[in-house]
Write a protein that holds these residues in place. Structure first.
Motif, mmCIF file in Angstrom:
data_model
loop_
_atom_site.group_PDB
_atom_site.id
_atom_site.type_symbol
_atom_site.label_atom_id
_atom_site.label_comp_id
_atom_site.label_asym_id
_atom_site.label_seq_id
_atom_site.Cartn_x
_atom_site.Cartn_y
_atom_site.Cartn_z
ATOM 1 N N GLY A 169 58.255 -2.800 -10.377
ATOM 2 C CA GLY A 169 58.603 -3.033 -11.873
ATOM 3 C C GLY A 169 57.969 -2.100 -12.518
ATOM 4 N N LEU A 170 56.471 -1.549 -12.404
ATOM 5 C CA LEU A 170 55.670 -0.515 -12.907
ATOM 6 C C LEU A 170 56.615 0.865 -12.690
ATOM 7 C CD1 LEU A 170 51.980 -1.837 -12.529
ATOM 8 C CD2 LEU A 170 53.512 -1.736 -14.565
ATOM 9 N N ALA A 171 56.761 1.048 -11.333
ATOM 10 C CA ALA A 171 57.470 2.395 -11.187
ATOM 11 C C ALA A 171 58.826 2.708 -11.763
ATOM 12 C CB ALA A 171 57.445 2.563 -9.516
ATOM 13 N N LEU A 172 59.451 1.531 -11.824
ATOM 14 C CA LEU A 172 60.713 1.631 -12.708
ATOM 15 C C LEU A 172 60.523 1.781 -14.093
ATOM 16 C CD1 LEU A 172 62.863 -1.051 -10.781
ATOM 17 C CD2 LEU A 172 63.220 1.554 -10.250
ATOM 18 N N ALA A 173 59.586 1.177 -14.623
ATOM 19 C CA ALA A 173 59.308 1.432 -16.066
ATOM 20 C C ALA A 173 58.893 2.626 -16.255
ATOM 21 C CB ALA A 173 58.211 0.326 -16.410
#
Length: 457
Positions: A229-233
């Motif tokens: 989720g953090l990488a996509l954000a």
């Protein structure tokens, strides 16, 4: 990284570097810093997280652009300019991060003032003494024509500047970076690039290996949804910010989208900055491991996002009825030049003829004193060995277009070796015309077998 910051390169992409790069770094840092603060991060931690995540990976992006021949496109030049500014922005980040530990409020302002004084002093001392001493030292070593000694003095320069900045209480990484910047402006730059090329990939690989050791795999697996989720954000945020800034600066939407996707990952310097933050107690160990895992995952996704950007930009251009990323007059550096190998009697005559006909050229020679005299006259002459393929490749990696090569070396053996090295890079005369100073008729016929034109002199 420091060697990429040559003044001429910075001038050629000056608008992109300072307008696009400055806006990207400032806006991205503010956004990520604000998000970190909203989730309870302290002021120093927010500065480190915002600045560290604003950086992109020069190694990945430049490699992708070079492999696909897209450095001269509009989005390629914009991406390169933004990366150059990020390299400049690394300097204050490396200076400030160690001083933020335990600082808050007024103490933070005092730390920033101390950092500014120390960094200004270090920069002044390094560049003044470097310009006065380095040229003379390198000239003395180059006159011996010993490749091992030349490589040794290059490494000694980097280690000395790293030790100096560390002694001032700054980061040793900052010293190595500044050493690269200083060497990039010297006439020995191309020879240095060729000499360190075998170590560059190896050391970069070791850097990523040691970074991999710092990643807690059980933690990454246990926190997989959070990491993904953090990488996509990270990708979505940086893509949106870069694309918006590029569009606001009158770039085509397709080119802006490609730049955004290409620069959406975390960068190599994030490892260094987050490591410094951990060492000085700004970020906890668990948070650093989590952020490093996110950055690594974002790097892994970069080649796929680049392909996605190419596909989306193609569809976008077709939908708008335009050609796919067709470069205009501002997109490509139209400067063409001739490469002259050897700056002796014949080489100087060739360069004078080219100048008289308003043809740009670059020349290199193995005589450091001859090169120094030419540089004092403002001529584009560099120190380098024309018989080494790696040195030739470093000359040919410039964005300007190389139209032909003139080899004017003094002896037959050196001329033949240079031609063979060039033909490994450009197999046929159609790929690259080569004109060589032939010593005699037999030498001329030998050069002809390599598809080189060899008039006798």
């Amino acid at each position: 990284m420091g060697l990429e910051l040559e003044l001429e390169r910075l001038k050629s992409v000056g608008r992109d570097a300072f307008r696009l790069g400055g806006a990207q770094f400032a806006l991205t840092s503010l956004v990520f810093g604000a998000v970190a603060t909203a989730f309870g991060a302290s002021g120093p931690a927010a500065i480190v997280l915002g600045g560290g995540l604003a950086l992109s990976s020069s190694a990945f992006v430049i490699q992708l652009l070079s492999e696909k021949g897209e450095l001269a496109t509009r989005f390629g030049r914009a991406s390169f300019g933004i990366l150059l500014f990020q390299d400049i922005a690394v300097v204050p980040l490396l200076v400030v991060t160690p001083l933020l530990g335990g600082s808050s409020g007024a103490a933070l302002g005092a730390a920033l003032r101390v950092a500014a004084i120390k960094s200004a002093s270090a920069l002044a001392i390094i560049f003044v003494t470097g310009r006065l001493l380095l040229q003379r030292v390198f000239q003395l070593v180059a006159s011996a024509r010993d490749q091992t000694a030349f490589l040794a003095i290059t490494l000694l320069t980097v280690l000395s500047m790293s030790a100096f900045t560390q002694a001032l209480g700054l980061s040793d990484t900052l010293g190595a970076f500044l050493a690269g910047v200083l060497l990039a402006e010297s006439k020995y730059r191309y020879q240095i690039e060729a000499d360190i090329a075998p170590f560059r990939g190896l050391l970069l690989g070791l850097f990523f290996v040691t970074t991999g050791f710092s990643i807690d795999l059980p933690l990454a697996l246990a926190s997989a949804p959070t990491v993904v989720g953090l990488a996509l954000a990270l990708h979505l945020s940086k893509t949106a910010i870069v694309a918006a800034i590029c569009t606001a600066n009158q770039m085509k939407p397709a080119a802006a989208l490609r730049s955004g996707l290409l620069l959406s990952q975390g960068g190599e310097f994030a490892f260094v900055i987050f490591g410094l933050a951990q060492t000085h107690g700004i970020l906890p160990v668990g948070q650093v491991k989590l952020m490093l895992t996110v950055v690594v995952l974002s790097m892994f996704l970069t080649p796929f996002l680049n392909e996605l950007g190419a596909s989306l930009s193609t569809r976008l251009e077709k939908a708008r009825g335009g050609l796919v990323l067709q470069p205009d007059s501002e997109d490509i550096d139209k400067g063409e030049y001739v490469l002259v190998c050897g700056f002796g009697r014949v080489g100087q005559a060739v360069c004078e003829l080219l100048t008289a006909r308003l043809v740009r050229y670059k020349a290199f020679d193995m005589d450091p004193y001859r090169v120094a005299e030419a540089r004092e006259l403002g001529l584009p002459v560099f120190y380098g060995d024309a018989c080494r393929p790696d040195v030739l490749r470093s000359f040919m990696s410039d964005e300007a277009q190389l139209t032909s090569v003139v080899v004017t070396l003094d002896d037959e053996r050196s001329c033949t070796k240079a031609v063979r090295a060039l033909r490994r890079q450009y197999p046929t005369a159609t790929d690259m015309p080569i004109f060589v100073r032939a010593v005699n008729e037999q030498h001329r016929r030998k050069l002809g077998a390599s598809s080189a034109t060899g008039p006798q002199t």
